[in-house]
Design a protein around this motif. Structure first.
Motif, PDB file in Angstrom:
ATOM      1  N   UNK A  51       0.905  -1.003  -0.009  1.00 35.78           N
ATOM      2  CA  UNK A  51      -0.077   0.013  -0.106  1.00 35.78           C
ATOM      3  C   UNK A  51       1.047   1.055  -0.015  1.00 35.78           C
ATOM      4  N   UNK A  52       0.723   1.931  -0.988  1.00 33.90           N
ATOM      5  CA  UNK A  52       1.652   3.141  -1.383  1.00 33.90           C
ATOM      6  C   UNK A  52       0.561   4.204  -1.041  1.00 33.90           C
ATOM      7  N   UNK A  53       1.076   5.512  -0.565  1.00 34.86           N
ATOM      8  CA  UNK A  53       0.277   6.711  -0.325  1.00 34.86           C
ATOM      9  C   UNK A  53       0.546   7.693  -1.636  1.00 34.86           C
ATOM     10  N   UNK A 102       8.178   4.815   2.133  1.00 34.71           N
ATOM     11  CA  UNK A 102       9.442   4.021   2.491  1.00 34.71           C
ATOM     12  C   UNK A 102       9.008   2.897   3.522  1.00 34.71           C
ATOM     13  N   UNK A 103       8.134   3.115   4.214  1.00 31.30           N
ATOM     14  CA  UNK A 103       7.628   2.231   5.316  1.00 31.30           C
ATOM     15  C   UNK A 103       6.742   1.008   4.662  1.00 31.30           C
ATOM     16  N   UNK A 108       6.994  -2.945   4.558  1.00 36.91           N
ATOM     17  CA  UNK A 108       5.851  -3.901   4.804  1.00 36.91           C
ATOM     18  C   UNK A 108       5.362  -4.579   3.761  1.00 36.91           C
ATOM     19  N   UNK A 109       5.884  -4.653   2.383  1.00 38.50           N
ATOM     20  CA  UNK A 109       5.498  -5.169   1.289  1.00 38.50           C
ATOM     21  C   UNK A 109       5.567  -6.636   1.654  1.00 38.50           C
ATOM     22  N   UNK A 110       4.360  -7.103   1.040  1.00 33.97           N
ATOM     23  CA  UNK A 110       4.257  -8.779   0.837  1.00 33.97           C
ATOM     24  C   UNK A 110       4.619  -9.423  -0.694  1.00 33.97           C
ATOM     25  N   UNK A 111       5.048 -10.567  -0.904  1.00 36.47           N
ATOM     26  CA  UNK A 111       5.025 -11.356  -1.925  1.00 36.47           C
ATOM     27  C   UNK A 111       3.772 -12.307  -2.045  1.00 36.47           C
ATOM     28  N   UNK A 112       3.259 -12.216  -3.456  1.00 39.44           N
ATOM     29  CA  UNK A 112       2.208 -13.161  -3.651  1.00 39.44           C
ATOM     30  C   UNK A 112       2.313 -13.627  -4.942  1.00 39.44           C
TER      31      UNK A 112
END
Length: 110
Positions: A19-21, A81-82, A86-90
């Motif tokens: 999720x990016x702002x 950057x946060x 916190x990114x996830x792989x799918x």
């Protein structure tokens, strides 16, 4: 004969989901907050006979709105950057359409 529900050309890919702002809303919010601060500075203090309140507001509007845009842009960068951390792989798999799309561009296909 092979089973019809298995497709040998299904593509599987690994992607990153995060999720990016959005930067523009942060910048607009910074300008609005800066304008509010400029109004408080201009109209919330005792009047100076040398300067009109609207002149003081105009000066501080430029300074505070620009500062607000810069500060809120930095905040958006920090949140970006946060979100990278916190990114996830799918794993995704392409699924072919079983029904053709309907619309005026596909009328001549039938």
């Amino acid at each position: 004969m092979a089973s019809e529900d298995t497709t040998p050309n299904t593509a599987r890919r690994e992607i990153t989901v995060r999720r990016a702002p959005k930067f523009v809303p942060f910048m607009i919010l910074g300008a609005v907050v800066g304008a509010i601060v400029a109004a408080i500075i201009a109209y919330g203090r005792p009047a100076d006979p040398a300067f009109d309140a609207s002149t003081v507001f105009g000066f501080f509007l430029i300074v505070c709105a620009g500062g607000g845009v810069i500060l809120f842009s930095v905040l958006a960068l920090i949140l970006d950057r946060v979100s990278v951390k916190r990114s996830e792989r799918a794993v995704v798999e392409a699924v072919p359409d079983s029904v053709p799309d309907e619309g005026p561009e596909n009328d001549d296909v039938r």
